[in-house]
Enzyme design. Structure first.
Site, PDB file in Angstrom:
ATOM      1  N   LEU A 105       0.948  -1.216  -0.150  1.00 25.15           N
ATOM      2  CA  LEU A 105       0.002   0.027  -0.035  1.00 25.15           C
ATOM      3  C   LEU A 105       0.820   1.243  -0.130  1.00 25.15           C
ATOM      4  O   LEU A 105       0.465   1.970  -0.747  1.00 25.15           O
ATOM      5  CB  LEU A 105      -1.039  -0.053   1.282  1.00 25.15           C
ATOM      6  CG  LEU A 105      -2.098  -1.124   0.991  1.00 25.15           C
ATOM      7  CD1 LEU A 105      -3.139  -0.887   2.616  1.00 25.15           C
ATOM      8  CD2 LEU A 105      -2.842  -0.807  -0.107  1.00 25.15           C
ATOM      9  N   HIS A 106       2.033   1.352   0.704  1.00 20.98           N
ATOM     10  CA  HIS A 106       2.883   2.301   0.764  1.00 20.98           C
ATOM     11  C   HIS A 106       3.487   2.768  -0.446  1.00 20.98           C
ATOM     12  O   HIS A 106       3.606   3.881  -1.008  1.00 20.98           O
ATOM     13  CB  HIS A 106       4.011   2.145   1.688  1.00 20.98           C
ATOM     14  CG  HIS A 106       3.560   2.696   3.340  1.00 20.98           C
ATOM     15  ND1 HIS A 106       2.653   1.725   4.139  1.00 20.98           N
ATOM     16  CD2 HIS A 106       3.846   3.715   4.028  1.00 20.98           C
ATOM     17  CE1 HIS A 106       2.578   2.357   5.097  1.00 20.98           C
ATOM     18  NE2 HIS A 106       3.176   3.699   5.143  1.00 20.98           N
ATOM     19  N   GLU A 107       3.702   1.776  -0.960  1.00 19.20           N
ATOM     20  CA  GLU A 107       4.348   1.739  -2.608  1.00 19.20           C
ATOM     21  C   GLU A 107       3.282   2.344  -3.662  1.00 19.20           C
ATOM     22  O   GLU A 107       3.608   3.236  -4.690  1.00 19.20           O
ATOM     23  CB  GLU A 107       4.883   0.414  -3.117  1.00 19.20           C
ATOM     24  CG  GLU A 107       5.915   0.712  -4.364  1.00 19.20           C
ATOM     25  CD  GLU A 107       6.966   1.657  -4.236  1.00 19.20           C
ATOM     26  OE1 GLU A 107       7.348   2.337  -5.317  1.00 19.20           O
ATOM     27  OE2 GLU A 107       7.657   1.433  -3.275  1.00 19.20           O
TER      28      GLU A 107
END
Length: 491
Positions: free
Chosen positions: A411-413
């Site tokens: 999700l962060h990427e």
């Protein structure tokens, strides 16, 4: 042999006492003699010979020693650090103005009309998937009511009914995939500006997580309804399938949580002063973050491009330390704006009662404790819909935690790499690197307790003073290498 002056001193003292005795009603000379007799010989000697009373009469430790009787207060040092921080940053402000002048622009020329138009269209289209999820659950609830009306114990084990639930799950999977997939592809291929793309991607991920929670929770509520199993007492006023309504979905859509419940705790009343204050804080902090980013962060990043391109390590380290100050201030301001100001304003508007959006993460003595405390909405989602189901399937705690961090890393990427059009894996690696950091700091917390200074220092250095500046530098360098006007070494 008497000391010189002793007689005159005694005579003066006696005369004074006589005068006091005669001027004070009800006093007598016997009171003085009684007081003198009550004193020990050492006390009388100390009163007479002022230079001989004992200063060092017992064993004592230094204030800052570990074996001190009580811990000292460091409020004075805290005040000093605040003053040093303010003065140091004021020096940077003056230096920045002398070197660059005013860099802030107000014409909005950096945002193309096409980006704004697509961003607005996505803003209104993304929530449509929530209502598609509602229609899917509405169909499922009608099917569940018909099955329950047959009054059979094994209704949920009926092959036809299980096939219907499989179809419902497939429909939710398609809807959720399209919800995130369409926005991600449009942001990556159609929206050029990273800020507009980040806002759209952030909105899409929030709606996607809410959609998953809505589907998972109603699936379990539906099974409990058919099997006659108990549900939490708070749900009794809106038990399944009474919760499958448009009003219920709309409240969850706007509620400051990622975890669906048929009903939430509610605050007793709406407070206009509290709401307006939180809104004012949100606007003021958003302007401050924009100003700090454009006036201070961008020049540091631009001046770092040549050093990164030529791998000039000393200059890169200097740029990192300079960037760490402004990035830390921006991050703290962003945290307060989102979790304290904006979410509280949203909660006040909806009278949402549970407002523990964070706890005192700044005192975290381990990296693992930090991730449990700083972003409660995401933590609750991960614990309820990822970690707990994996443990229920027999996964070990460590393996389930690794899966949670892997999911979060993806999700962060998506949130960083897609809007910047550079999926280079820095955000993913940064999140996965939290696992060894947890392994290092968790034993320190167990040995030294929750007040471990060493664990807290490792957390601050690894996360805010090293991790974030490195990630920002790498993504900015990749952006400039791909889209920037500046000529980079080797480009």
């Amino acid at each position: 042999m008497k000391r010189p002056g002793a007689v005159s001193t005694t005579s003066t003292s006696v005369a004074t006492k006589k005068l006091d005795s005669s001027s004070t009603p009800g006093s007598s000379s016997s009171s003085h003699s009684t007081k003198s007799n009550d004193q020990s010989p050492e006390a009388r000697s100390a009163d007479k010979y002022k230079h001989i009373f004992a200063i060092h009469a017992k064993t004592r430790t230094s204030t800052l020693s570990h074996d001190a009787d009580s811990a000292p207060s460091f409020i004075g040092f805290r005040n000093l650090m605040v003053i040093v921080l303010i003065v140091g940053n004021l020096r940077l402000v003056i230096e920045n103005y002398m070197k660059y002048g005013m860099l802030i622009g107000f014409d909005g020329s950096e945002f193309s009309r096409e980006d704004v138009r697509i961003g607005l269209v996505l803003y209104f289209l993304i929530p449509v998937h929530l209502f598609v999820g509602y229609l899917i659950e509405l169909v499922a609830s009608h099917r569940a009511k018909r099955a329950q009306a047959q009054n059979k114990k094994d209704d949920n084990k009926d092959p036809k009914l299980r096939a219907a639930w499989a179809l419902i799950a497939f429909a939710h999977t398609i809807n959720a995939t399209l919800s995130l997939g369409i926005t991600t592809s449009v942001v990556y291929w159609q929206i050029h500006h990273p800020l507009i793309g980040s806002l759209c991607q952030f909105h899409a991920v929030i709606v996607w997580l809410k959609l998953l929670s809505y589907a998972f929770t109603n699936r379990d509520l539906r099974d409990a309804f058919l099997e006659g199993a108990p549900t939490p007492a708070i749900y009794s006023s809106c038990a399944y399938p009474k919760n499958i309504t448009i009003n219920n979905l709309c409240y969850f859509w706007w509620a400051p949580t990622l975890v669906y419940q048929p009903i939430y705790p509610r605050s007793p009343s709406f407070r206009w002063p509290f709401f307006l204050k939180r809104c004012g804080e949100t606007v003021a902090l958003a302007i401050g973050i924009w100003f700090l980013s454009a006036q201070y962060a961008v020049p540091v990043l631009k001046n770092s491009l040549t050093a990164i391109g030529s791998l000039n390590i000393p200059v890169i380290l200097e740029r990192l330390m300079k960037l760490s100050t402004v990035s830390l201030v921006i991050w703290l301001a962003g945290f307060f704006m989102l979790f304290q100001s904006f979410l509280n304003a949203l909660a006040e508007m909806l009278r949402f009662g549970d407002r523990e959006f964070y706890t005192d993460w700044w005192n975290s003595s381990s990296v693992g404790t930090y991730w449990k405390m700083w972003n409660k909405p995401v933590y609750h989602f991960m614990r309820r819909h990822v970690y707990a189901p994996l443990q229920a399937r027999g996964w070990k705690s460590n393996h389930a935690s690794m899966m949670v961090f892997t999911f979060s890393a993806i999700l962060h990427e998506i949130l960083v790499g897609v809007p910047t059009h550079n999926i280079i894996g820095v955000a993913f690696v940064g999140m996965m690197f939290q696992i060894p950091l947890i392994a290092i700091t968790m034993p320190l917390e167990r040995m030294r307790g929750p007040a471990s200074v060493l664990g807290n220092v490792i957390f601050w250095i690894s996360f805010c003073l090293v991790g974030q500046p490195i990630a920002v530098l790498l993504y900015y360098f990749s952006w400039q290498a791909k889209f920037g006007n500046a000529k980079l070494p080797g480009a």
